[in-house]
Scaffold this active site. Structure first.
Site, PDB file in Angstrom:
ATOM      1  N   ASP A 178      46.015 -26.059 -37.453  1.00 25.21           N
ATOM      2  CA  ASP A 178      47.166 -25.227 -37.784  1.00 25.21           C
ATOM      3  C   ASP A 178      48.446 -26.050 -37.542  1.00 25.21           C
ATOM      4  O   ASP A 178      48.420 -27.069 -36.840  1.00 25.21           O
ATOM      5  CB  ASP A 178      47.144 -23.984 -36.896  1.00 25.21           C
ATOM      6  CG  ASP A 178      48.385 -23.141 -37.063  1.00 25.21           C
ATOM      7  OD1 ASP A 178      48.754 -22.854 -38.207  1.00 25.21           O
ATOM      8  OD2 ASP A 178      49.004 -22.783 -36.037  1.00 25.21           O
ATOM      9  N   GLY A 195      53.439 -15.620 -42.907  1.00 25.21           N
ATOM     10  CA  GLY A 195      54.133 -15.916 -44.161  1.00 25.21           C
ATOM     11  C   GLY A 195      55.543 -15.338 -44.133  1.00 25.21           C
ATOM     12  O   GLY A 195      55.756 -14.177 -43.770  1.00 25.21           O
ATOM     13  N   GLY A 196      56.506 -16.178 -44.485  1.00 19.59           N
ATOM     14  CA  GLY A 196      57.904 -15.779 -44.385  1.00 19.59           C
ATOM     15  C   GLY A 196      58.300 -14.658 -45.336  1.00 19.59           C
ATOM     16  O   GLY A 196      59.013 -13.719 -44.946  1.00 19.59           O
ATOM     17  N   ASP A 223      46.986 -21.563 -32.653  1.00 20.14           N
ATOM     18  CA  ASP A 223      47.796 -21.016 -31.555  1.00 20.14           C
ATOM     19  C   ASP A 223      47.873 -19.494 -31.563  1.00 20.14           C
ATOM     20  O   ASP A 223      48.461 -18.931 -30.652  1.00 20.14           O
ATOM     21  CB  ASP A 223      49.235 -21.540 -31.642  1.00 20.14           C
ATOM     22  CG  ASP A 223      49.983 -20.916 -32.812  1.00 20.14           C
ATOM     23  OD1 ASP A 223      49.472 -21.011 -33.954  1.00 20.14           O
ATOM     24  OD2 ASP A 223      51.034 -20.295 -32.597  1.00 20.14           O
ATOM     25  N   ASP A 257      52.247 -24.435 -37.449  1.00 16.80           N
ATOM     26  CA  ASP A 257      53.287 -23.736 -36.678  1.00 16.80           C
ATOM     27  C   ASP A 257      52.736 -23.240 -35.347  1.00 16.80           C
ATOM     28  O   ASP A 257      51.767 -22.481 -35.308  1.00 16.80           O
ATOM     29  CB  ASP A 257      53.838 -22.547 -37.471  1.00 16.80           C
ATOM     30  CG  ASP A 257      54.627 -23.026 -38.674  1.00 16.80           C
ATOM     31  OD1 ASP A 257      55.527 -23.854 -38.475  1.00 16.80           O
ATOM     32  OD2 ASP A 257      54.319 -22.601 -39.801  1.00 16.80           O
TER      33      ASP A 257
HETATM   34  C1  XBP Z   1      52.822 -19.467 -39.316  1.00 17.53           C
HETATM   35  C2  XBP Z   1      53.574 -18.571 -40.150  1.00 17.53           C
HETATM   36  C3  XBP Z   1      54.461 -19.138 -41.081  1.00 17.53           C
HETATM   37  C4  XBP Z   1      55.859 -19.434 -40.603  1.00 17.53           C
HETATM   38  C5  XBP Z   1      56.813 -19.175 -41.713  1.00 17.53           C
HETATM   39  O1  XBP Z   1      51.462 -19.115 -39.415  1.00 17.53           O
HETATM   40  O2  XBP Z   1      53.383 -17.385 -40.136  1.00 17.53           O
HETATM   41  O3  XBP Z   1      54.518 -18.173 -42.039  1.00 17.53           O
HETATM   42  O4  XBP Z   1      56.185 -18.625 -39.482  1.00 17.53           O
HETATM   43  O5  XBP Z   1      56.532 -19.970 -42.786  1.00 17.53           O
HETATM   44  P1  XBP Z   1      50.347 -20.174 -39.079  1.00 17.53           P
HETATM   45  P2  XBP Z   1      57.099 -19.641 -44.253  1.00 17.53           P
HETATM   46  O6  XBP Z   1      50.828 -21.009 -37.947  1.00 17.53           O
HETATM   47  O7  XBP Z   1      49.194 -19.325 -38.657  1.00 17.53           O
HETATM   48  O8  XBP Z   1      50.023 -20.955 -40.308  1.00 17.53           O
HETATM   49  O9  XBP Z   1      58.415 -18.991 -44.069  1.00 17.53           O
HETATM   50  O10 XBP Z   1      57.171 -20.956 -44.950  1.00 17.53           O
HETATM   51  O11 XBP Z   1      56.123 -18.708 -44.932  1.00 17.53           O
HETATM   52 MG    MG Z   2      50.217 -21.023 -35.941  1.00 20.65          MG
END
Ligand code: XBP
Ligand code: MG
Length: 257
Positions: A11, A53-54, A184, A13
């Site tokens: 992953d 997802g944002g 995470d 983020d």
């Molecule tokens: C992380 C997210 C991402 C970001 C935002 O999820 O939810 O959507 O917070 O990204 P993970 P965008 O770590 O489980 O992949 O705004 O580009 O969608």
């Molecule tokens: Mg994550």
């Protein structure tokens, strides 16, 4: 069936780097730029992180917190434009090079590469965001380290759905039993597990209170020689750091001999 550990699926983020607060600030900057008086503080953002997802998160915020907001006829286009602004702020923040990787990430990935493990990314974030992190936060540009970058472009149905992991497995022609995911979040764990991939968790301040039932182990981070990691839940503690040997041991517990 392939039973040897062959690959790590990572992953982005919250796992490679503590980016969630940079995302939060980028959302707020985009809202301000669009003349909206929305401001997501950390308490609200922890709740909004329930939705990955944002664009999906903005929609969830509107439904939950601003039900009376007068969305334009083309609501999807409005949200997409707002989100594109957010991505620009986010990528600019990463390009300043000021977002460090989490403890142990670069060390473990270097060790994994040296041991011949294959690497892939499995994230729900926007492709530009992944590239920015790989180019600016590693000691050297790391884009070439990952055989597959499975992101929101490759798998529009986001975590907790298994799609992004299934996409990576399919591209790599690997069985889930040959991989370990590093995540995470609760949604990340659900996604990887739904694709059949056993998962190691490293928590952060946004996710430390989430449910990680079924994870191989839950740690505070991957550990560095001068910064030992701590086992928070699950199987066996590493000896201060997650290394390839520890991953092989975790993996051996999960697959038939
Ligand atoms: C992380 C997210 C991402 C970001 C935002 O999820 O939810 O959507 O917070 O990204 P993970 P965008 O770590 O489980 O992949 O705004 O580009 O969608
Ligand atoms: Mg994550």
């Amino acid at each position: 069936m392939q039973h040897e550990l062959q690959a790590l699926l990572l992953d982005v983020d919250g796992t490679l780097a503590d980016t969630e607060d940079i995302h939060r600030q980028a959302f707020n900057a985009a809202f301000a730029q669009a003349g909206l008086d929305w401001n997501w503080d950390q308490a609200l953002y922890s709740e909004l992180l329930a939705v990955t997802g944002g664009k999906e998160r903005i929609r969830y915020f509107l439904d939950r917190e601003r039900p009376d907001f007068n969305l334009p006829d083309d609501a999807n286009a409005f949200i997409a434009e707002l989100h594109a602004g957010k991505t620009r702020f986010y990528v600019d923040a990463l390009a300043s090079g000021s977002v460090p990787l989490r403890p142990g990430v670069e060390r473990l990935l270097n060790e994994a590469r040296a041991a011949g493990l294959r690497l892939a990314i499995a994230t729900t974030t926007t492709p530009d965001n992944v590239i920015a992190l790989l180019e600016h936060s590693f000691g050297v540009p790391a884009t070439g380290w990952f055989e597959v970058i499975a992101d929101a472009g490759a798998a529009p149905v986001k975590k907790p759905a298994p799609d992004v992991y299934e996409h990576a497995l399919d591209k790599m022609q690997l069985s889930p039993a040959a991989c370990i995911a590093i995540e995470d979040s609760h949604n990340g764990l659900l996604s990887a597990k739904a694709a059949g991939v056993d998962t190691l968790i490293t928590v952060n301040s946004y996710t430390e209170r989430q449910d990680f039932d079924g994870a191989l182990a839950v740690l505070d981070h991957l550990g560095e020689p001068d910064m030992p990691c701590t086992l928070l839940a699950g199987g066996r503690a590493p000896d201060g750091m997650v290394d390839v040997e520890y991953l092989l041991q975790l993996h051996r517990q999960t697959v038939p001999a």
